[in-house]
Design a protein around this motif. Structure first.
Motif, PDB file in Angstrom:
ATOM      1  N   GLN A  30     -36.156  39.105  -4.373  1.00 17.15           N
ATOM      2  CA  GLN A  30     -34.930  38.308  -4.401  1.00 17.15           C
ATOM      3  C   GLN A  30     -35.183  36.933  -5.016  1.00 17.15           C
ATOM      4  O   GLN A  30     -34.378  36.434  -5.796  1.00 17.15           O
ATOM      5  CB  GLN A  30     -34.357  38.136  -2.990  1.00 17.15           C
ATOM      6  N   GLU A  80     -30.002  35.007  -2.901  1.00 19.20           N
ATOM      7  CA  GLU A  80     -29.452  36.272  -3.403  1.00 19.20           C
ATOM      8  C   GLU A  80     -27.943  36.162  -3.617  1.00 19.20           C
ATOM      9  O   GLU A  80     -27.399  36.661  -4.603  1.00 19.20           O
ATOM     10  CB  GLU A  80     -29.773  37.415  -2.440  1.00 19.20           C
ATOM     11  N   LEU A  81     -27.250  35.491  -2.704  1.00 17.07           N
ATOM     12  CA  LEU A  81     -25.807  35.326  -2.841  1.00 17.07           C
ATOM     13  C   LEU A  81     -25.465  34.525  -4.101  1.00 17.07           C
ATOM     14  O   LEU A  81     -24.510  34.856  -4.812  1.00 17.07           O
ATOM     15  CB  LEU A  81     -25.242  34.646  -1.593  1.00 17.07           C
ATOM     16  N   CYS A  82     -26.258  33.520  -4.413  1.00 13.88           N
ATOM     17  CA  CYS A  82     -26.029  32.751  -5.638  1.00 13.88           C
ATOM     18  C   CYS A  82     -26.204  33.628  -6.877  1.00 13.88           C
ATOM     19  O   CYS A  82     -25.422  33.530  -7.825  1.00 13.88           O
ATOM     20  CB  CYS A  82     -26.986  31.561  -5.710  1.00 13.88           C
ATOM     21  N   VAL A  83     -27.208  34.474  -6.876  1.00 16.45           N
ATOM     22  CA  VAL A  83     -27.441  35.374  -8.011  1.00 16.45           C
ATOM     23  C   VAL A  83     -26.241  36.301  -8.196  1.00 16.45           C
ATOM     24  O   VAL A  83     -25.744  36.482  -9.313  1.00 16.45           O
ATOM     25  CB  VAL A  83     -28.730  36.194  -7.815  1.00 16.45           C
ATOM     26  N   ARG A  84     -25.763  36.858  -7.110  1.00 18.92           N
ATOM     27  CA  ARG A  84     -24.613  37.772  -7.195  1.00 18.92           C
ATOM     28  C   ARG A  84     -23.363  37.062  -7.711  1.00 18.92           C
ATOM     29  O   ARG A  84     -22.640  37.589  -8.545  1.00 18.92           O
ATOM     30  CB  ARG A  84     -24.332  38.391  -5.827  1.00 18.92           C
ATOM     31  N   ARG A  85     -23.103  35.862  -7.194  1.00 19.97           N
ATOM     32  CA  ARG A  85     -21.904  35.133  -7.625  1.00 19.97           C
ATOM     33  C   ARG A  85     -22.006  34.703  -9.076  1.00 19.97           C
ATOM     34  O   ARG A  85     -21.013  34.691  -9.792  1.00 19.97           O
ATOM     35  CB  ARG A  85     -21.645  33.935  -6.723  1.00 19.97           C
ATOM     36  N   ARG A  92     -35.402  37.275  -8.719  1.00 19.57           N
ATOM     37  CA  ARG A  92     -34.071  37.417  -9.329  1.00 19.57           C
ATOM     38  C   ARG A  92     -33.385  36.060  -9.452  1.00 19.57           C
ATOM     39  O   ARG A  92     -32.717  35.769 -10.450  1.00 19.57           O
ATOM     40  CB  ARG A  92     -33.200  38.385  -8.525  1.00 19.57           C
ATOM     41  N   ALA A  98     -32.283  34.364 -12.941  1.00 19.92           N
ATOM     42  CA  ALA A  98     -30.867  34.038 -13.174  1.00 19.92           C
ATOM     43  C   ALA A  98     -30.656  32.564 -13.492  1.00 19.92           C
ATOM     44  O   ALA A  98     -29.801  32.215 -14.306  1.00 19.92           O
ATOM     45  CB  ALA A  98     -30.032  34.441 -11.961  1.00 19.92           C
ATOM     46  N   ALA A 134     -23.537  36.355 -11.436  1.00 21.60           N
ATOM     47  CA  ALA A 134     -23.295  37.572 -12.223  1.00 21.60           C
ATOM     48  C   ALA A 134     -21.821  37.954 -12.230  1.00 21.60           C
ATOM     49  O   ALA A 134     -21.337  38.546 -13.202  1.00 21.60           O
ATOM     50  CB  ALA A 134     -24.135  38.721 -11.670  1.00 21.60           C
ATOM     51  N   ASP A 135     -21.096  37.633 -11.156  1.00 14.92           N
ATOM     52  CA  ASP A 135     -19.670  37.992 -11.046  1.00 14.92           C
ATOM     53  C   ASP A 135     -18.732  37.013 -11.742  1.00 14.92           C
ATOM     54  O   ASP A 135     -17.549  37.293 -11.870  1.00 14.92           O
ATOM     55  CB  ASP A 135     -19.256  38.063  -9.565  1.00 14.92           C
TER      56      ASP A 135
END
Length: 179
Positions: A70, A35-40, A73, A77, A42-43
């Motif tokens: 998760q 999940e952290l990889c997906v968020r980063r 996602r 991604a 996207a950012d």
């Protein structure tokens, strides 16, 4: 490839870059790491390009539950980077034997009992019994005892400790049958 926890938390996409750089076939992480990889991703404000086509298995779990949304996602991604859609192998529990005993080799499957959890361990051929550690007899259903496993992935023994290896890895039931 190991990163310190702090390094990973600061730059989780280093993991994806390492998978690409070393053409990794197998990797593992707890649920939150995906999940952290997906968020980063996207950012990111700068282009990001990796080749994840060599990755065959990404284990998830080993101490915490895998959340199918998760994982979906993550696949969505990173599919643009060559990640296969059936890459995940959810794992959970049994310490050293977790990779074999509790890995589902057919990707993410939802639990029939808990649809919010991913299943694991359905495809691996393991003989698991609950045994009374003193009497060496199999316990009836719902009774406590030691977990005894037999499979191709169980170690043969401890290096240089034949007596302890025989006791631990070559146990026998009270009737003399090997386990």
């Amino acid at each position: 490839i190991n990163f310190s926890p702090l390094t990973f938390l600061k730059s989780p996409l280093l993991w994806m870059q390492a998978l690409d750089k070393y053409a990794v076939h197998w990797s593992a992480a707890p649920d939150f790491a995906y999940e952290l990889c997906v968020r980063r991703l996207a950012d990111r404000r700068h282009p990001f390009n990796v080749d994840l086509s060599t990755v065959q298995v990404m284990a998830c779990g080993a101490g915490e539950r895998c959340r199918p949304p998760q994982l979906a996602r993550f696949i969505e991604a990173f599919a643009q980077f060559g990640l296969r859609t059936a890459v995940f192998a959810p794992t959970y529990g049994l310490a050293e034997h977790v990779v074999g005993t509790c890995t589902c080799l057919e990707g993410v499957k939802l639990s029939s009992f808990r649809p919010d959890l991913a299943c694991c361990g359905e495809e691996f051929l393991t003989d698991l019994r609950i045994v009374d550690p003193v009497r060496h007899v199999e316990m009836p259903p719902n009774e406590r005892g030691e977990i005894w496993l037999s499979s191709r992935s169980v170690a043969k023994g401890y290096w240089g400790k034949p007596d302890l290896s025989n006791e631990t890895f070559h146990a026998r039931l009270a009737d003399g049958s090997p386990y």
